[in-house]
Design a protein around this motif. Structure first.
Motif, mmCIF file in Angstrom:
data_model
loop_
_atom_site.group_PDB
_atom_site.id
_atom_site.type_symbol
_atom_site.label_atom_id
_atom_site.label_comp_id
_atom_site.label_asym_id
_atom_site.label_seq_id
_atom_site.Cartn_x
_atom_site.Cartn_y
_atom_site.Cartn_z
ATOM 1 N N GLY A 47 0.933 -9.066 -97.567
ATOM 2 C CA GLY A 47 -0.450 -9.450 -97.222
ATOM 3 C C GLY A 47 -0.528 -8.832 -95.903
ATOM 4 O O GLY A 47 0.194 -7.953 -95.360
ATOM 5 N N VAL A 48 -1.605 -9.299 -95.172
ATOM 6 C CA VAL A 48 -2.088 -8.420 -93.821
ATOM 7 C C VAL A 48 -2.602 -9.562 -92.907
ATOM 8 O O VAL A 48 -3.309 -10.669 -93.350
ATOM 9 N N THR A 49 -2.131 -9.535 -91.736
ATOM 10 C CA THR A 49 -2.698 -10.508 -90.678
ATOM 11 C C THR A 49 -3.206 -9.534 -89.600
ATOM 12 O O THR A 49 -2.683 -8.530 -89.054
ATOM 13 N N ALA A 50 -4.270 -10.056 -89.017
ATOM 14 C CA ALA A 50 -5.059 -9.388 -87.909
ATOM 15 C C ALA A 50 -5.355 -10.329 -86.828
ATOM 16 O O ALA A 50 -5.590 -11.221 -86.832
ATOM 17 N N ILE A 51 -5.114 -9.776 -85.493
ATOM 18 C CA ILE A 51 -5.205 -10.427 -84.427
ATOM 19 C C ILE A 51 -6.219 -9.678 -83.801
ATOM 20 O O ILE A 51 -5.809 -8.516 -83.190
ATOM 21 N N LEU A 52 -7.232 -10.298 -83.079
ATOM 22 C CA LEU A 52 -8.354 -9.585 -82.204
ATOM 23 C C LEU A 52 -8.534 -10.220 -81.003
ATOM 24 O O LEU A 52 -8.623 -11.540 -80.748
ATOM 25 N N PRO A 53 -8.153 -9.368 -79.945
ATOM 26 C CA PRO A 53 -8.213 -10.027 -78.507
ATOM 27 C C PRO A 53 -9.329 -10.392 -78.202
ATOM 28 O O PRO A 53 -9.350 -11.193 -77.144
ATOM 29 N N HIS A 54 -10.500 -10.042 -78.627
ATOM 30 C CA HIS A 54 -11.677 -10.544 -78.183
ATOM 31 C C HIS A 54 -12.830 -10.251 -79.414
ATOM 32 O O HIS A 54 -12.421 -9.266 -80.404
ATOM 33 N N ASP A 55 -13.931 -10.635 -79.337
ATOM 34 C CA ASP A 55 -14.838 -10.502 -80.325
ATOM 35 C C ASP A 55 -15.815 -9.386 -79.810
ATOM 36 O O ASP A 55 -16.893 -9.117 -81.104
ATOM 37 N N GLY A 56 -15.806 -8.547 -79.108
ATOM 38 C CA GLY A 56 -16.489 -7.603 -79.071
ATOM 39 C C GLY A 56 -15.975 -6.257 -79.661
ATOM 40 O O GLY A 56 -15.262 -6.143 -80.526
ATOM 41 N N ASN A 57 -16.440 -5.229 -78.894
ATOM 42 C CA ASN A 57 -16.046 -3.729 -79.574
ATOM 43 C C ASN A 57 -14.651 -3.411 -78.729
ATOM 44 O O ASN A 57 -14.811 -3.090 -77.679
ATOM 45 N N LEU A 58 -13.729 -3.487 -79.421
ATOM 46 C CA LEU A 58 -12.351 -3.172 -78.577
ATOM 47 C C LEU A 58 -12.179 -1.733 -78.314
ATOM 48 O O LEU A 58 -11.277 -1.588 -77.365
ATOM 49 N N PHE A 59 -12.818 -0.920 -79.128
ATOM 50 C CA PHE A 59 -12.609 0.651 -78.356
ATOM 51 C C PHE A 59 -13.565 0.721 -77.374
ATOM 52 O O PHE A 59 -12.904 1.281 -76.604
ATOM 53 N N ARG A 60 -14.672 0.218 -77.125
ATOM 54 C CA ARG A 60 -15.530 0.532 -75.840
ATOM 55 C C ARG A 60 -15.002 -0.490 -74.988
ATOM 56 O O ARG A 60 -15.037 -0.320 -73.679
ATOM 57 N N GLU A 61 -14.424 -1.622 -75.034
ATOM 58 C CA GLU A 61 -13.843 -2.579 -74.167
ATOM 59 C C GLU A 61 -12.501 -2.917 -74.359
ATOM 60 O O GLU A 61 -12.117 -3.927 -75.123
ATOM 61 N N LYS A 62 -11.678 -2.099 -73.777
ATOM 62 C CA LYS A 62 -10.095 -2.553 -74.217
ATOM 63 C C LYS A 62 -9.656 -3.653 -73.222
ATOM 64 O O LYS A 62 -10.262 -4.019 -72.264
ATOM 65 N N VAL A 63 -8.599 -4.102 -73.740
ATOM 66 C CA VAL A 63 -7.895 -4.912 -72.925
ATOM 67 C C VAL A 63 -6.346 -4.381 -72.299
ATOM 68 O O VAL A 63 -6.027 -3.457 -72.758
ATOM 69 N N ILE A 64 -6.079 -4.950 -71.297
ATOM 70 C CA ILE A 64 -4.569 -4.632 -70.958
ATOM 71 C C ILE A 64 -3.548 -4.803 -71.800
ATOM 72 O O ILE A 64 -3.464 -5.929 -72.250
ATOM 73 N N GLY A 65 -2.759 -3.840 -72.155
ATOM 74 C CA GLY A 65 -1.665 -4.254 -73.183
ATOM 75 C C GLY A 65 -0.350 -3.630 -72.627
ATOM 76 O O GLY A 65 -0.135 -2.549 -72.011
ATOM 77 N N ALA A 66 0.806 -4.189 -73.303
ATOM 78 C CA ALA A 66 2.037 -3.673 -73.219
ATOM 79 C C ALA A 66 2.949 -4.091 -74.544
ATOM 80 O O ALA A 66 2.605 -4.896 -75.369
ATOM 81 N N VAL A 150 -6.998 -5.127 -95.823
ATOM 82 C CA VAL A 150 -7.394 -5.095 -94.484
ATOM 83 C C VAL A 150 -8.868 -5.600 -93.952
ATOM 84 O O VAL A 150 -8.834 -6.143 -93.001
ATOM 85 N N GLN A 151 -9.837 -5.102 -94.955
ATOM 86 C CA GLN A 151 -11.186 -5.615 -94.364
ATOM 87 C C GLN A 151 -11.147 -7.112 -94.502
ATOM 88 O O GLN A 151 -11.708 -7.602 -93.641
ATOM 89 N N ARG A 152 -10.518 -7.719 -95.417
ATOM 90 C CA ARG A 152 -10.637 -9.244 -95.587
ATOM 91 C C ARG A 152 -10.244 -9.681 -94.454
ATOM 92 O O ARG A 152 -10.525 -10.811 -93.926
ATOM 93 N N ALA A 153 -8.928 -9.352 -93.962
ATOM 94 C CA ALA A 153 -8.296 -9.840 -93.066
ATOM 95 C C ALA A 153 -8.935 -9.955 -91.589
ATOM 96 O O ALA A 153 -8.863 -10.882 -90.855
ATOM 97 N N LEU A 154 -9.618 -8.900 -91.390
ATOM 98 C CA LEU A 154 -10.462 -8.544 -90.221
ATOM 99 C C LEU A 154 -11.578 -9.528 -90.559
ATOM 100 O O LEU A 154 -12.087 -10.361 -89.539
ATOM 101 N N GLN A 155 -12.174 -9.594 -91.527
ATOM 102 C CA GLN A 155 -13.493 -10.473 -91.736
ATOM 103 C C GLN A 155 -13.222 -11.777 -91.641
ATOM 104 O O GLN A 155 -13.973 -12.744 -91.170
#
Length: 339
Positions: A47-66, A150-155
Motif C-alpha cells: 500500500g501507500v501512506t501519505a503524511i501532509l505537513p499542512h493543508d495548504g500548497n506545500l510547494f508554495r509554502e514549504k516547511v523546515i525539514g531534515a 497514490v491519489q487515494r492515499a492523498l485524498q
C-alpha cells in the motif's frame, strides 16, 4: 489496541489527545491499502501512506525539514535536496521498495496539477518517498502500486487519529518476527508537540526488549534479521534545520530501546519537519525566523519527546497489527501482547 491499553507506558512526557502524529496541528495522514489474491500462491499485501505537513500548497509554502540516516541500506527519494536546502515541499510518501518510482511520479503529477507553475515559470519539485521491503508477505515483483493508489492515499489524508498496524504502506511489513507496519505516538513538552509515525519492518524476536524482559518469545515468529524502518517526526516547535536534525537524531534512541541493532541490510532513516514556519517559494521579503535557543530546557524536552514517541510508535505498530497471510501461504502472527 494501542500499547497503553495493555498497561505499558513508555517514558514520562504526556501524550497528545490522539497519541498520534496528527496531534501536531495541521498534520494529516492518509492510507491506501492493497490486498489481492493472485494465482499460484502469490498475493498483494502492500500500500501507500501519505503524511501532509499542512493543508495548504506545500510547494508554495514549504516547511523546515531534515533527515538523518541511521543505517543507509535504503532506496528513499528526495532526501539529498532536503539536507541541502533544509525544506520539505511535498507530502512525505511511504510505500514498498519497488514502488518508490511509481509513488514519486504519481505524487509529482498531483503536485503539477495543484501548482501549474512547476517546471514552467519556476523550478521543478522535490518529492520525498520512503520505503521498506515487504517482499516476505507481498509479491513485490508484481509492482502492484499504481497512480490511483497514490491519489487515494492523498485524498484520504485526515487530521484525526491515523489508522495503524497492517494498513497503507504497512500492510505487508514484519517487525521483530511478528506483524508490524504503521505505528504512531506523540508527546507534549511544556510548550510544543512532537508526533512520530513509523513504518516498521525490522528486527529478530530474540532482540525484542519487551519479549526478553517479559519472557514471551513465541514459536510463530519468523527468523529474518535484516529489515528497515522509516521514522517520520513532526513538531510545531520553532527550530532551524540544524536543530531539527539534532531532534530527529534522538529517534534512534527510541529505536534502540526496542531492541534494534541497525543491521547491515537495514534501511533505518528518520525524516523530520517543523510546522512552526511556512517558507514561501518566492518572496521579495527577507525572512527572519524566530527559533529556540539550543541551551533552552525546552530543547532537552524535545530530544526526550523524540525518543519516547519513537519507542511507543514502534510498539503501537505491533500492537495494532493483525495476523496476516501472505505469499506462498506464509503467515506472520500478530505479537501476543497481554494485559
Amino acid at each position: 489496541m494501542k500499547i497503553r491499553e495493555y498497561g505499558i507506558t513508555i517514558g514520562h512526557l504526556p501524550t497528545g489527545v490522539h497519541n498520534c502524529i496528527t496531534d501536531v496541528e495541521g498534520v494529516a495522514v492518509g492510507h491506501e491499502t492493497i490486498r489481492e489474491d493472485l494465482e499460484d500462491g502469490e498475493v498483494i499485501r502492500t500500500g501507500v501512506t501519505a503524511i501532509l505537513p499542512h493543508d495548504g500548497n506545500l510547494f508554495r509554502e514549504k516547511v523546515i525539514g531534515a533527515s538523518h540516516v541511521i543505517n543507509g541500506f535504503g532506496k528513499t527519494a528526495g532526501l539529498v535536496q532536503v539536507d541541502e536546502l533544509g525544506t520539505i515541499e511535498s507530502p512525505i510518501m511511504l510505500t514498498n521498495t519497488l514502488a518508490v518510482g511509481t509513488v514519486l511520479q504519481s505524487t509529482v503529477k498531483e503536485m503539477l496539477t495543484q501548482s501549474p507553475e512547476i517546471g514552467d515559470t519556476t523550478g521543478t519539485v522535490n518529492v520525498v518517498v520512503g520505503e521498506c521491503n515487504d517482499g516476505h508477505l507481498n509479491t513485490i515483483r508484481h509492482i502492484a502500486v499504481r497512480e490511483e493508489h497514490v491519489q487515494r492515499a492523498l485524498q484520504n489524508a485526515s487530521t484525526t487519529r491515523a489508522e495503524e498496524g497492517a494498513v497503507g504502506a504497512g500492510t505487508g511489513m514484519v517487525c521483530f518476527g511478528h506483524k508490524g507496519g504503521i505505528g504512531s505516538s506523540s508527546r507534549c513538552t511544556d510548550h510544543y508537540t512532537v508526533g512520530v509515525l513509523v513504518l516498521s519492518n525490522f528486527g529478530k524476536e530474540q532482540d525484542f526488549e519487551y519479549a526478553r524482559y517479559k519472557g514471551r518469545h513465541t514459536e510463530e515468529a519468523i527468523a529474518e534479521t535484516d529489515g528497515s524502518i522509516i521514522i517520520v517526526l513532526a513538531t510545531d516547535a520553532p527550530v532551524t534545520q540544524r536543530q531539527l536534525k539534532r531532534i530527529i537524531q534522538r529517534c534512534s534512541i527510541g529505536l534502540g530501546k526496542t531492541g534494534a541493532y541497525f543491521s547491515n541490510g537495514s534501511g533505518d532513516i528518520t525524516i523530520g519537519f517543523s510546522t512552526a514556519h511556512r517558507i514561501p517559494h518566492q518572496s521579495d521579503e527577507k525572512i527572519a525566523l524566530h527559533v529556540l535557543r539550543d541551551d533552552e530546557e525546552e530543547m532537552y524536552q524535545l530530544f526526550k519527546a523524540a525518543a519516547e514517541a519513537t519507542e511507543e510508535a514502534i510498539l503501537n505498530s505491533l500492537a495494532q497489527a493483525e495476523t496476516t497471510t501472505g505469499r506462498k501461504g506464509r503467515i506472520v502472527e500478530a505479537y501476543p501482547f497481554r494485559k
